[in-house]
Write an enzyme that holds these catalytic residues in place. Sequence first.
Site, mmCIF file in Angstrom:
data_model
loop_
_atom_site.group_PDB
_atom_site.id
_atom_site.type_symbol
_atom_site.label_atom_id
_atom_site.label_comp_id
_atom_site.label_asym_id
_atom_site.label_seq_id
_atom_site.Cartn_x
_atom_site.Cartn_y
_atom_site.Cartn_z
ATOM 1 N N SER A 159 0.833 -1.214 0.000
ATOM 2 C CA SER A 159 0.000 0.000 0.000
ATOM 3 C C SER A 159 0.868 1.265 0.000
ATOM 4 O O SER A 159 0.483 2.279 -0.588
ATOM 5 C CB SER A 159 -0.983 0.003 1.170
ATOM 6 N N ASN A 160 2.027 1.219 0.621
ATOM 7 C CA ASN A 160 2.913 2.391 0.572
ATOM 8 C C ASN A 160 3.459 2.616 -0.833
ATOM 9 O O ASN A 160 3.534 3.749 -1.311
ATOM 10 C CB ASN A 160 4.056 2.223 1.582
ATOM 11 N N ARG B 95 22.365 -15.240 2.831
ATOM 12 C CA ARG B 95 21.927 -13.842 2.706
ATOM 13 C C ARG B 95 22.734 -13.122 1.633
ATOM 14 O O ARG B 95 22.193 -12.355 0.834
ATOM 15 C CB ARG B 95 22.104 -13.131 4.049
ATOM 16 N N MET C 49 10.438 -6.939 3.958
ATOM 17 C CA MET C 49 10.627 -7.550 5.271
ATOM 18 C C MET C 49 11.845 -8.471 5.352
ATOM 19 O O MET C 49 11.869 -9.414 6.140
ATOM 20 C CB MET C 49 9.350 -8.298 5.689
ATOM 21 N N LEU D 64 18.795 -6.643 5.074
ATOM 22 C CA LEU D 64 19.776 -6.523 3.991
ATOM 23 C C LEU D 64 21.175 -6.419 4.592
ATOM 24 O O LEU D 64 21.385 -5.707 5.585
ATOM 25 C CB LEU D 64 19.462 -5.287 3.148
ATOM 26 N N ASN E 55 13.524 3.930 3.704
ATOM 27 C CA ASN E 55 12.666 2.901 4.297
ATOM 28 C C ASN E 55 11.596 3.595 5.122
ATOM 29 O O ASN E 55 11.788 4.718 5.583
ATOM 30 C CB ASN E 55 13.503 1.991 5.211
ATOM 31 N N HIS F 47 9.256 2.763 8.568
ATOM 32 C CA HIS F 47 9.121 1.831 9.695
ATOM 33 C C HIS F 47 7.978 2.332 10.574
ATOM 34 O O HIS F 47 7.897 3.529 10.850
ATOM 35 C CB HIS F 47 10.433 1.777 10.482
ATOM 36 N N THR G 244 20.741 2.596 6.653
ATOM 37 C CA THR G 244 22.144 2.346 6.982
ATOM 38 C C THR G 244 22.247 0.886 7.416
ATOM 39 O O THR G 244 21.213 0.244 7.644
ATOM 40 C CB THR G 244 22.616 3.299 8.099
ATOM 41 N N THR H 108 -2.391 4.833 7.741
ATOM 42 C CA THR H 108 -2.970 5.979 7.026
ATOM 43 C C THR H 108 -1.974 7.138 6.980
ATOM 44 O O THR H 108 -1.824 7.795 5.944
ATOM 45 C CB THR H 108 -4.270 6.424 7.739
HETATM 46 C C1 GAR Z 1 3.909 -0.844 6.752
HETATM 47 O O1 GAR Z 1 3.217 -0.585 7.936
HETATM 48 C C2 GAR Z 1 5.394 -0.546 6.932
HETATM 49 O O2 GAR Z 1 5.636 0.543 7.775
HETATM 50 C C3 GAR Z 1 5.870 -1.825 7.568
HETATM 51 O O3 GAR Z 1 5.183 -2.845 6.886
HETATM 52 C C4 GAR Z 1 3.927 -2.341 6.438
HETATM 53 C C5 GAR Z 1 3.840 -2.606 4.945
HETATM 54 O O4 GAR Z 1 2.594 -2.268 4.436
HETATM 55 N N1 GAR Z 1 7.294 -1.964 7.416
HETATM 56 C C6 GAR Z 1 8.084 -2.536 8.324
HETATM 57 O O5 GAR Z 1 7.659 -3.032 9.365
HETATM 58 C C7 GAR Z 1 9.562 -2.542 7.992
HETATM 59 N N2 GAR Z 1 10.368 -2.727 9.145
HETATM 60 P P1 GAR Z 1 2.384 -2.106 2.862
HETATM 61 O O6 GAR Z 1 2.931 -3.371 2.214
HETATM 62 O O7 GAR Z 1 0.893 -2.015 2.710
HETATM 63 O O8 GAR Z 1 3.121 -0.871 2.433
#
Ligand code: GAR
Length: 208
Positions: free
Chosen positions: A13-14, A65, A90, A93, A107, A109, A141, A172
């Site tokens: 969604s982001n 990895r 997720m 890296l 990123n 978070h 980083t 949101t």
């Molecule tokens: C989001 O809430 C993002 O902040 C989190 O995963 C979700 C992804 O949603 N990211 C992390 O936790 C990274 N450490 P999305 O796939 O709908 O964008």
Amino acid sequence: MKRIVTLVSGRGSNMQAIHAACVQQRWPAQVVAVVSNRPGAGALAYAEQHGLASAVVDHQAYASRDAFDDALAEVIDGFQPDLLVLAGFMRILGAPFVRRYEGRMLNIHPSLLPAFPGLHTHRRALEAGCKAVGATVHFVTPELDHGPIVLQSVVPVRPGDDEHRLAERVLTTEHGIYPLAVRWFVEGKLQVEGGLVRQTDGASQVLL
Ligand code: GAR
């Protein structure tokens, strides 16, 4: 035109919010690819529907990895990105991968970093009795969920909130701050000095 490659693991969604804002607001940029480490990620369906190039680098197919990171970098470099956007990606890296894209990898978070790096951020914030939570866009980083902070959103905790309700309200706000931060990057409005980010227009770097 700046070339943006997004890295995803799930619904994306982001990524969708960034792609939509990029198109609608006519940024000097384009999302050139969606790269997923999971073959079934919902984000890939969005990419197909919107004519975006996509690729899958399945982490399960690699013994280490480093081998995964190398394969991922090869695919990414094929798209010649100016900016890498981790959007719900997720996988951790490795340092060589991060250094390769340092200064051009963002990123998001779902916590007010440096609080609660890692998983289950909303649950941990509730358990800690936090009165406000939020999300953070930061340059990546080698240390997990660290790096120069570009923009944060702050969400008050309400009586009766559980981690799912909090996650929804924070998400949101993520859709507000992540496109804005990426836009600032592609417009050349971010300066990083001594581990701190300055928005050169002086815009507020917190969304309340
Ligand atoms: C989001 O809430 C993002 O902040 C989190 O995963 C979700 C992804 O949603 N990211 C992390 O936790 C990274 N450490 P999305 O796939 O709908 O964008």
